[in-house]
Motif scaffolding. Structure first.
Motif, PDB file in Angstrom:
ATOM      1  N   ASP A 199       0.853  -1.178   0.000  1.00 10.64           N
ATOM      2  CA  ASP A 199       0.000   0.000   0.000  1.00 10.64           C
ATOM      3  C   ASP A 199       0.897   1.238   0.000  1.00 10.64           C
ATOM      4  N   ARG A 200       0.686   2.141  -0.962  1.00  8.31           N
ATOM      5  CA  ARG A 200       1.591   3.284  -1.114  1.00  8.31           C
ATOM      6  C   ARG A 200       1.615   4.174   0.125  1.00  8.31           C
ATOM      7  N   PHE A 201       0.462   4.409   0.706  1.00  7.94           N
ATOM      8  CA  PHE A 201       0.405   5.264   1.886  1.00  7.94           C
ATOM      9  C   PHE A 201       1.216   4.672   3.042  1.00  7.94           C
ATOM     10  N   ILE A 202       1.030   3.377   3.291  1.00  5.52           N
ATOM     11  CA  ILE A 202       1.769   2.715   4.369  1.00  5.52           C
ATOM     12  C   ILE A 202       3.263   2.680   4.049  1.00  5.52           C
ATOM     13  N   PRO A 306       5.505  11.131  17.065  1.00  3.69           N
ATOM     14  CA  PRO A 306       4.072  11.250  17.349  1.00  3.69           C
ATOM     15  C   PRO A 306       3.244  11.491  16.094  1.00  3.69           C
ATOM     16  N   MET A 307       3.734  12.354  15.217  1.00  2.35           N
ATOM     17  CA  MET A 307       2.996  12.640  13.980  1.00  2.35           C
ATOM     18  C   MET A 307       2.957  11.423  13.063  1.00  2.35           C
ATOM     19  N   SER A 308       4.062  10.683  13.009  1.00  2.92           N
ATOM     20  CA  SER A 308       4.139   9.530  12.110  1.00  2.92           C
ATOM     21  C   SER A 308       3.136   8.449  12.492  1.00  2.92           C
ATOM     22  N   PHE A 309       3.046   8.131  13.771  1.00  5.75           N
ATOM     23  CA  PHE A 309       2.101   7.098  14.206  1.00  5.75           C
ATOM     24  C   PHE A 309       0.653   7.570  14.075  1.00  5.75           C
ATOM     25  N   LEU A 310       0.414   8.856  14.319  1.00  4.50           N
ATOM     26  CA  LEU A 310      -0.929   9.399  14.133  1.00  4.50           C
ATOM     27  C   LEU A 310      -1.305   9.375  12.657  1.00  4.50           C
ATOM     28  N   LEU A 311      -0.335   9.668  11.797  1.00  2.17           N
ATOM     29  CA  LEU A 311      -0.569   9.603  10.351  1.00  2.17           C
ATOM     30  C   LEU A 311      -0.857   8.168   9.920  1.00  2.17           C
ATOM     31  N   ALA A 312      -0.103   7.203  10.444  1.00  2.00           N
ATOM     32  CA  ALA A 312      -0.320   5.793  10.087  1.00  2.00           C
ATOM     33  C   ALA A 312      -1.717   5.323  10.467  1.00  2.00           C
ATOM     34  N   LYS A 317      -6.779   1.156   4.754  1.00  2.00           N
ATOM     35  CA  LYS A 317      -6.677  -0.284   4.468  1.00  2.00           C
ATOM     36  C   LYS A 317      -6.564  -1.120   5.739  1.00  2.00           C
ATOM     37  N   TYR A 318      -5.897  -0.563   6.776  1.00  2.00           N
ATOM     38  CA  TYR A 318      -5.623  -1.325   7.989  1.00  2.00           C
ATOM     39  C   TYR A 318      -6.188  -0.639   9.228  1.00  2.00           C
ATOM     40  N   ALA A 319      -6.508  -1.448  10.235  1.00  2.00           N
ATOM     41  CA  ALA A 319      -6.877  -0.919  11.548  1.00  2.00           C
ATOM     42  C   ALA A 319      -5.668  -0.230  12.161  1.00  2.00           C
ATOM     43  N   LYS A 371       4.955  12.729  -0.125  1.00  2.00           N
ATOM     44  CA  LYS A 371       4.378  11.644  -0.919  1.00  2.00           C
ATOM     45  C   LYS A 371       3.318  10.870  -0.127  1.00  2.00           C
ATOM     46  N   ALA A 372       3.511  10.736   1.181  1.00  2.00           N
ATOM     47  CA  ALA A 372       2.528  10.032   2.017  1.00  2.00           C
ATOM     48  C   ALA A 372       1.191  10.762   2.005  1.00  2.00           C
TER      49      ALA A 372
END
Length: 376
Positions: A199-202, A306-312, A317-319, A371-372
């Motif tokens: 998945d491109r976003f992930i 903190p921002m990265s995990f909130l963004l994820a 596609k995923y929980a 890109k994300a």
């Protein structure tokens, strides 16, 4: 049923203890280097243990957090983490130390995934951003941990006594808070990992997390060594202390800054600040400029995780728990590569030049954070 406030306070306790315990470990890396007479390359190889074992434990942690409430993984992972920290102080030789650090890594991976899963799930119950405050509390724990470590080293208290004392405190406090953690947070959909085209976003978010791990993890492991061997300061934990003070102060304002600028701009601002701070360390490796460099670098690094995990957690596609587990793989690889590479480059050239790794990582972070957002 526990209130949101009680859940938040209990989770804050675990973030605090995780940071406190990790900084205790990191502050004693120079002591381990001296005790076992390692050079930079040997220390770099030894530091491979933590991320490799963490990477091995990641699929298990991801499966557990998708199958059960995250509080179970957090509680039992925390017990393993703290008992292993105590074991590091008790290890009679390098072989036993290596084994104990493996268990320490397993526990660290488990609590990182479960704490951040709890945090993003609790975030959904609030109208304002609170995720950054948890990482601020982690940094506060790390700051107090390094203050305690600095005092212990100044008083010439042994590493064994130091680690046992910290472990007992963390164990008692964590067990007391465990019953107040968020319950029934398991999501019913998006809990299965899907093989095939990524998945491109992930993928892009994972690369952002990777770069954050390179910067933050690398500086955690090498700041004290840098200050001891490059700056030649006797109180070598001071650099780590300044870095942690900076990160702690910054993370308590992260939520406000994200709400004001937006996460997209904050990724760019944070990376530019990291580049500026590390450049000072490379160009001016003396006492006061180095302290300023570590302080500025801490300001830049603070908001990225903190921002990265909130963004994820925004993955379609995923929980949240599964998304954090997947991008956590990238973080582990970043931690896996950065500290040893710093050690090898330092051994071939010098530690100053090795810090260029962090500049490159910050540049890559800017590119893939954009890109994300485009892939979201």
């Amino acid at each position: 049923m526990k209130s949101n406030s009680q859940n938040r306070k209990a989770l804050s306790v675990f973030f605090f203890l995780a940071g406190f315990s990790f900084s205790t470990w990191a502050s004693r890396i120079p002591s381990i280097k001296t005790t076992y007479e390692m050079n930079e390359a040997e220390l770099g190889s030894f530091l491979f243990i933590l991320p490799i074992c963490s990477l091995i434990g990641l699929p298990i942690s991801g499966w557990l957090v998708s199958k059960y409430d995250s509080r179970y993984l957090l509680t039992y992972g925390f017990l393993l983490y703290i008992i292993s920290l105590c074991g590091i102080g008790l290890a009679p030789n390098l072989e036993i130390l290596t084994l104990v650090v493996c268990f320490f890594a397993f526990g660290l991976r488990a609590i990182n995934i479960s704490m951040n899963t709890q945090a993003v799930q609790l975030q959904k119950r609030y109208h304002k951003t609170i995720n950054g405050s948890f990482h601020g509390i982690w940094s506060l724990g790390g700051l107090i941990g390094i203050l305690v470590a600095t005092l212990m080293i100044y008083l010439e208290i042994s590493m064994k006594t130091h680690l046992i004392s910290v472990s007992l405190f963390a164990l008692f406090t964590g067990v007391s808070a465990a019953s107040f953690l968020l319950k029934n947070d398991r999501e019913t959909g998006g809990n299965k990992f899907r093989f095939g085209k990524p998945d491109r976003f992930i993928l892009y978010t994972g690369i952002v997390v990777f770069c954050a791990a390179v910067c933050e993890g690398g500086i955690y492991d090498w700041s004290s060594v840098y200050f001891k061997e490059v700056v030649q300061a006797e109180l070598f934990t001071l650099s780590y202390l300044v870095f942690m003070v900076s990160m702690t102060l910054s993370r308590f304002y992260t939520d406000r800054l994200v709400d004001y600028f937006g996460m997209k701009k904050m990724f760019i601002i944070s990376a530019l600040v990291v580049i500026f701070g590390v450049s000072i360390l490379i160009l001016f490796p003396t006492f006061y400029p180095a302290l300023i460099g570590f302080f500025i670098t801490g300001l830049g690094v603070a908001a990225i995780f903190p921002m990265s995990f909130l963004l994820a957690s925004k993955s379609k596609k995923y929980a949240a728990g599964m998304a954090i587990s997947i991008v956590g793989t990238y973080a582990t690889i970043g931690v896996l590569l950065a500290p040893p590479f710093v050690g090898y480059i330092a051994h071939l050239f010098n530690l100053n030049l090795a810090f260029l790794i962090f500049v490159v990582a910050a540049m890559v972070l800017i590119f893939f954070s954009r890109k994300a957002y485009l892939a979201l």
